[in-house]
Motif scaffolding. Sequence first.
Motif, PDB file in Angstrom:
ATOM      1  N   LEU A  37      48.607 -25.362  84.847  1.00 40.04           N
ATOM      2  CA  LEU A  37      47.466 -24.458  84.787  1.00 40.04           C
ATOM      3  C   LEU A  37      47.920 -23.012  84.951  1.00 40.04           C
ATOM      4  O   LEU A  37      47.492 -22.132  84.203  1.00 40.04           O
ATOM      5  N   MET A  38      48.779 -22.765  85.899  1.00 44.83           N
ATOM      6  CA  MET A  38      49.271 -21.400  86.118  1.00 44.83           C
ATOM      7  C   MET A  38      50.030 -20.897  84.896  1.00 44.83           C
ATOM      8  O   MET A  38      49.871 -19.747  84.489  1.00 44.83           O
ATOM      9  N   THR A  39      50.834 -21.757  84.284  1.00 47.28           N
ATOM     10  CA  THR A  39      51.579 -21.367  83.090  1.00 47.28           C
ATOM     11  C   THR A  39      50.631 -21.095  81.933  1.00 47.28           C
ATOM     12  O   THR A  39      50.796 -20.127  81.191  1.00 47.28           O
ATOM     13  N   SER A  40      49.623 -21.943  81.777  1.00 43.77           N
ATOM     14  CA  SER A  40      48.672 -21.778  80.682  1.00 43.77           C
ATOM     15  C   SER A  40      47.833 -20.528  80.837  1.00 43.77           C
ATOM     16  O   SER A  40      47.514 -19.854  79.859  1.00 43.77           O
ATOM     17  N   LEU A  41      47.416 -20.214  82.059  1.00 37.75           N
ATOM     18  CA  LEU A  41      46.586 -19.028  82.284  1.00 37.75           C
ATOM     19  C   LEU A  41      47.340 -17.737  82.032  1.00 37.75           C
ATOM     20  O   LEU A  41      46.729 -16.694  81.819  1.00 37.75           O
ATOM     21  N   ALA A  42      48.668 -17.782  82.068  1.00 39.47           N
ATOM     22  CA  ALA A  42      49.469 -16.586  81.807  1.00 39.47           C
ATOM     23  C   ALA A  42      49.730 -16.386  80.318  1.00 39.47           C
ATOM     24  O   ALA A  42      50.310 -15.379  79.921  1.00 39.47           O
ATOM     25  N   ASP A  43      49.301 -17.328  79.479  1.00 38.10           N
ATOM     26  CA  ASP A  43      49.527 -17.256  78.039  1.00 38.10           C
ATOM     27  C   ASP A  43      48.700 -16.122  77.432  1.00 38.10           C
ATOM     28  O   ASP A  43      47.477 -16.086  77.584  1.00 38.10           O
ATOM     29  N   PRO A  44      49.320 -15.171  76.723  1.00 41.22           N
ATOM     30  CA  PRO A  44      48.579 -14.045  76.137  1.00 41.22           C
ATOM     31  C   PRO A  44      47.505 -14.477  75.136  1.00 41.22           C
ATOM     32  O   PRO A  44      46.469 -13.825  75.020  1.00 41.22           O
ATOM     33  N   ALA A  45      47.729 -15.564  74.421  1.00 39.39           N
ATOM     34  CA  ALA A  45      46.720 -16.028  73.467  1.00 39.39           C
ATOM     35  C   ALA A  45      45.450 -16.466  74.196  1.00 39.39           C
ATOM     36  O   ALA A  45      44.338 -16.204  73.741  1.00 39.39           O
ATOM     37  N   LEU A  46      45.606 -17.123  75.321  1.00 40.94           N
ATOM     38  CA  LEU A  46      44.445 -17.554  76.108  1.00 40.94           C
ATOM     39  C   LEU A  46      43.725 -16.358  76.703  1.00 40.94           C
ATOM     40  O   LEU A  46      42.496 -16.309  76.693  1.00 40.94           O
ATOM     41  N   ILE A  47      44.467 -15.403  77.177  1.00 43.77           N
ATOM     42  CA  ILE A  47      43.856 -14.198  77.740  1.00 43.77           C
ATOM     43  C   ILE A  47      43.045 -13.475  76.662  1.00 43.77           C
ATOM     44  O   ILE A  47      41.944 -13.006  76.909  1.00 43.77           O
ATOM     45  N   GLY A  48      43.577 -13.419  75.454  1.00 38.11           N
ATOM     46  CA  GLY A  48      42.848 -12.803  74.350  1.00 38.11           C
ATOM     47  C   GLY A  48      41.560 -13.549  74.025  1.00 38.11           C
ATOM     48  O   GLY A  48      40.533 -12.946  73.751  1.00 38.11           O
ATOM     49  N   LEU A  49      41.618 -14.893  74.088  1.00 37.70           N
ATOM     50  CA  LEU A  49      40.414 -15.688  73.852  1.00 37.70           C
ATOM     51  C   LEU A  49      39.368 -15.449  74.925  1.00 37.70           C
ATOM     52  O   LEU A  49      38.177 -15.366  74.645  1.00 37.70           O
TER      53      LEU A  49
END
Length: 83
Positions: A37-49
Amino acid sequence: MTRFVFKSLIVAGAFLFFGGHLPMPEGRAGGTPAANLMTSLADPALIGLLDERAVPEFVVAAAEERAAAIAHRFIEGVEAGRR
């Protein structure tokens, strides 16, 4: 702030619902759900979404106007009852 918290809870809930057992992109192996979860939340694509606006501005403005009208009628009703 509320929008960010709500969207973060949606992402965290979905991730924990699936148990973190799905393979991660770019060949990352699945570890513990919390680490994934921590790794996924740091993903720039997810942050953009998460930063995308899901509701158009005119819908928000219409809802605010409607809520203000209802509140105004409620206040008038309370004041009329006191007289």
